[in-house]
Write an enzyme that holds these catalytic residues in place. Structure first.
Site, PDB file in Angstrom:
ATOM      1  N   GLN A 136      50.147  32.733  39.344  1.00  0.00           N
ATOM      2  CA  GLN A 136      49.875  32.082  40.619  1.00  0.00           C
ATOM      3  C   GLN A 136      49.915  30.565  40.530  1.00  0.00           C
ATOM      4  OE1 GLN A 136      46.215  34.788  41.155  1.00  0.00           O
ATOM      5  NE2 GLN A 136      46.778  34.252  43.238  1.00  0.00           N
ATOM      6  N   TRP A 151      37.112  30.821  43.571  1.00  0.00           N
ATOM      7  CA  TRP A 151      38.556  31.000  43.741  1.00  0.00           C
ATOM      8  C   TRP A 151      38.945  30.223  44.992  1.00  0.00           C
ATOM      9  CZ3 TRP A 151      42.135  33.158  40.597  1.00  0.00           C
ATOM     10  CH2 TRP A 151      43.450  33.149  41.089  1.00  0.00           C
ATOM     11  N   GLU A 190      49.628  33.463  46.491  1.00  0.00           N
ATOM     12  CA  GLU A 190      48.665  34.567  46.564  1.00  0.00           C
ATOM     13  C   GLU A 190      49.337  35.939  46.572  1.00  0.00           C
ATOM     14  OE1 GLU A 190      45.479  34.784  46.303  1.00  0.00           O
ATOM     15  OE2 GLU A 190      44.993  32.662  46.165  1.00  0.00           O
ATOM     16  N   TRP A 191      50.004  36.248  45.473  1.00  0.00           N
ATOM     17  CA  TRP A 191      50.585  37.569  45.271  1.00  0.00           C
ATOM     18  C   TRP A 191      51.429  37.992  46.468  1.00  0.00           C
ATOM     19  CZ3 TRP A 191      50.373  38.072  40.327  1.00  0.00           C
ATOM     20  CH2 TRP A 191      49.267  37.587  39.612  1.00  0.00           C
ATOM     21  N   ASN A 194      41.939  41.316  34.169  1.00  0.00           N
ATOM     22  CA  ASN A 194      41.517  40.948  35.514  1.00  0.00           C
ATOM     23  C   ASN A 194      41.791  42.086  36.487  1.00  0.00           C
ATOM     24  OD1 ASN A 194      40.742  38.729  37.578  1.00  0.00           O
ATOM     25  ND2 ASN A 194      42.604  39.641  38.418  1.00  0.00           N
ATOM     26  N   GLU A 195      40.745  42.547  37.117  1.00  0.00           N
ATOM     27  CA  GLU A 195      40.821  43.546  38.175  1.00  0.00           C
ATOM     28  C   GLU A 195      41.704  44.748  37.846  1.00  0.00           C
ATOM     29  OE1 GLU A 195      41.714  41.741  41.919  1.00  0.00           O
ATOM     30  OE2 GLU A 195      39.884  40.558  41.920  1.00  0.00           O
ATOM     31  N   PHE A 244      43.514  29.489  49.516  1.00  0.00           N
ATOM     32  CA  PHE A 244      42.163  29.692  48.989  1.00  0.00           C
ATOM     33  C   PHE A 244      41.595  28.444  48.308  1.00  0.00           C
ATOM     34  CE2 PHE A 244      42.949  34.223  49.450  1.00  0.00           C
ATOM     35  CZ  PHE A 244      41.690  34.783  49.587  1.00  0.00           C
ATOM     36  N   GLU A 266      35.124  35.443  40.242  1.00  0.00           N
ATOM     37  CA  GLU A 266      35.863  34.962  41.415  1.00  0.00           C
ATOM     38  C   GLU A 266      35.006  35.145  42.654  1.00  0.00           C
ATOM     39  OE1 GLU A 266      39.739  36.632  42.126  1.00  0.00           O
ATOM     40  OE2 GLU A 266      40.333  36.461  40.021  1.00  0.00           O
ATOM     41  N   HIS A 311      46.277  38.967  33.484  1.00  0.00           N
ATOM     42  CA  HIS A 311      46.073  38.810  34.922  1.00  0.00           C
ATOM     43  C   HIS A 311      47.336  39.273  35.644  1.00  0.00           C
ATOM     44  CE1 HIS A 311      43.453  36.516  37.976  1.00  0.00           C
ATOM     45  NE2 HIS A 311      44.329  37.241  38.667  1.00  0.00           N
TER      46      HIS A 311
END
Length: 521
Positions: free
Chosen positions: A64, A477, A484-485, A210-211, A493, A427, A165
């Site tokens: 990102q 964040w 943003e993806w 991450n996530e 953000f 985040e 990530h």
């Protein structure tokens, strides 16, 4: 970011606007409301509102932020492939340049230092270290991250480093379908060890993943993020995948990969480097839609299918019993040896938290018939509305409703379920739209963001001081507006505005001054 979002580390995707039902559902999670709730807004926050040593920072992700996707030997990633596939990104953009932090990290570090930030959470691009995922180390990648880490420390900013990530080397996806194959566990562990060896003398906080929940759901269930696999709606959206099985396989390999990396670290590096390893879990908080037993149980069940799915094995050695009962043989099993390595492999819990929804029991078969996926397995439906009224004010992203009380409830849930583990909020933040008709001057007036951080931090402080939750840090964040993806550049953000039309110049939003005042008092 990472989340049902696309983010940050979030997982926000503007495409979900076209399928709002899927948005809500694929970010499953919830549990009955616990603990006292602080007022939605609080005033007078200072550093003194938090324990001594509490860490404040901002968070980012390599794909990102960095750009420079073809420089210094970097290999292609699954997100390069996904972003360059027509129709996958809302604004048809890609992150080939992003915000160019690869070349501008010194400038950005100065911005952090000027705010008084203690730490910076960033991710290492696996494909900069191993362009093909395995094999020969790329020294240029090692050199770059050494420079970044040293520059942070020179300004008194501690590095919190994420190893994965979302940007899997495309070579591993091509070779054996990436996270779907057990080989990924060994390859990730080898990559992690290289990072421990090269950077661990200065990095004391590692976030391996991450996530992982977002990746499993958005990448292999809904197909809205890389690698874009799914079988929902009879494969109308994805060319390949199985939404009823692949998310569980991928999740299992994520858990084993972290455990393998943690085992290596503790065996070979912990004694000399004395660092800690955790995972950044994406966790929405959900309140029961009603006070009926069936909705309260649905909320608990939904949370078990979100945080419990990925965290329970590290604390209890297996998945939640609810998942075992509802998923059956599609849910992989840990061998006795694997369970022994997995249990206890977390030194801290990272939480990426943005929003709260209502959850109710799903009493129809429509979702199961149409989707046949993890959402159907939960037997729940989560929505940001009740009786036609939203749960809170909405940010720009369709999934992000502002519900500060959820932060305190979630911290109490983690404390109670997992016996007070150390927690970092890895985040938290909200976005504005990238509106071409708003002047930069007006775009810098982000009072809504200031209120968001103030209110979430107020609830976080209450969870620590009044409820006894062991929370040790907070990462906003994000430092900068960024890519943003699946939402591309349509979502902002950042605490700093990035002018995408003028050499990516950074301008401080009013929230920068708010954080500066907070951190100096």
């Amino acid at each position: 970011m990472g989340r049902i979002k696309s983010s940050s580390g979030r997982c926000s995707t503007a495409r979900l606007e076209a399928v709002a039902v899927l948005v809500v559902v694929f970010g499953v999670a919830s549990s009955s409301l616990r603990g006292c709730i602080a007022q939605q807004s609080g005033g007078g926050l200072t550093r003194g509102s938090f324990p001594e040593g509490f860490v404040f920072g901002t968070a980012s992700a390599a794909y990102q932020y960095e750009g420079a996707v073809k420089e210094d030997g970097r290999g292609q990633t699954i997100w390069d492939t996904f972003a360059h596939t027509f129709g996958k990104i809302t604004d048809f953009s890609n992150a080939d340049v992003a915000v160019d932090q690869y070349h501008r990290f010194e400038e950005d570090i100065q911005l952090m230092a000027d705010m008084g930030m203690d730490a910076y959470r960033f991710s290492i691009a696996w494909s900069r270290i191993y362009p093909n995922g395995v094999g020969q180390v790329n020294q240029a990648g090692i050199d770059h991250y050494n420079k970044l880490i040293d520059a942070l420390l020179a300004k008194g900013i501690q590095p919190y480093v994420t190893l994965y990530h979302w940007d899997l080397p495309q070579a591993l996806e091509d070779k054996y379908k990436g996270w779907l194959d057990r080989q990924i566990v060994d390859d990730f562990a080898a990559y992690a060890e290289t990072c421990f060896r090269e950077f661990g003398d200065r990095v004391k906080h590692w976030i391996t993943l991450n996530e992982p929940h977002t990746v499993a759901i958005q990448g292999y269930d809904a197909g809205l993020q890389a690698p874009g696999r799914c079988s929902v709606l009879l494969h109308l959206y994805c060319k390949a995948g199985n939404s009823g099985t692949e998310p569980y396989v991928v999740a299992h390999h994520f858990i084993l990969a972290h455990a393998a990396a943690a085992s290596i670290y503790r065996t070979k590096y912990k004694a000399t480097q004395n660092g800690q390893l955790g995972i950044a879990f994406d966790v929405m908080w959900f309140e029961p839609m009603s006070n009926t037993t069936i909705d309260i149980e649905a909320a608990k069940r939904a949370q078990e299918f979100q945080l419990g799915w990925f965290a329970d094995p590290f604390f209890f050695g297996d998945y939640p019993a609810t998942m075992r009962a509802r998923v059956g043989e599609r849910l992989p099993r840990f061998t006795a040896d694997e369970a022994a390595v997995v249990k206890g492999a977390l030194d801290f819990v990272g939480i990426n938290h943005y929003t709260t929804y209502y959850t109710r029991h799903n009493n129809t078969n429509i979702i199961g018939t149409l989707l046949n996926n993890t959402l159907a397995d939960t037997g729940t439906v989560s929505l940001p509305f009740k009786n036609g009224k939203p749960i809170g004010d909405r940010a720009n992203s369709i999934w992000l409703y502002i519900v500060p009380r959820g932060m305190r409830s979630l911290m109490n849930y983690v404390k109670e379920r997992y016996n007070s583990p150390p927690v970092y909020i890895t985040e938290n933040g909200m976005d504005d739209s990238n509106n071409p008709f708003i002047s930069i001057k007006d775009a810098l007036k982000d009072s809504k963001r200031i209120k968001y951080h103030n209110d979430y931090l107020t609830n976080l402080a209450a969870s620590i001081k009044e409820d006894g939750c062991d929370v040790r840090g907070y990462f906003a964040w994000s430092l900068l507006d960024n890519w943003e993806w699946a939402a591309g550049y349509s979502s902002r953000f950042g605490l700093y505005f990035v002018d995408y039309k003028d050499n990516l110049k950074r301008y401080p939003k009013n929230s920068v001054q708010w954080f500066k005042a907070l951190l100096k008092t």
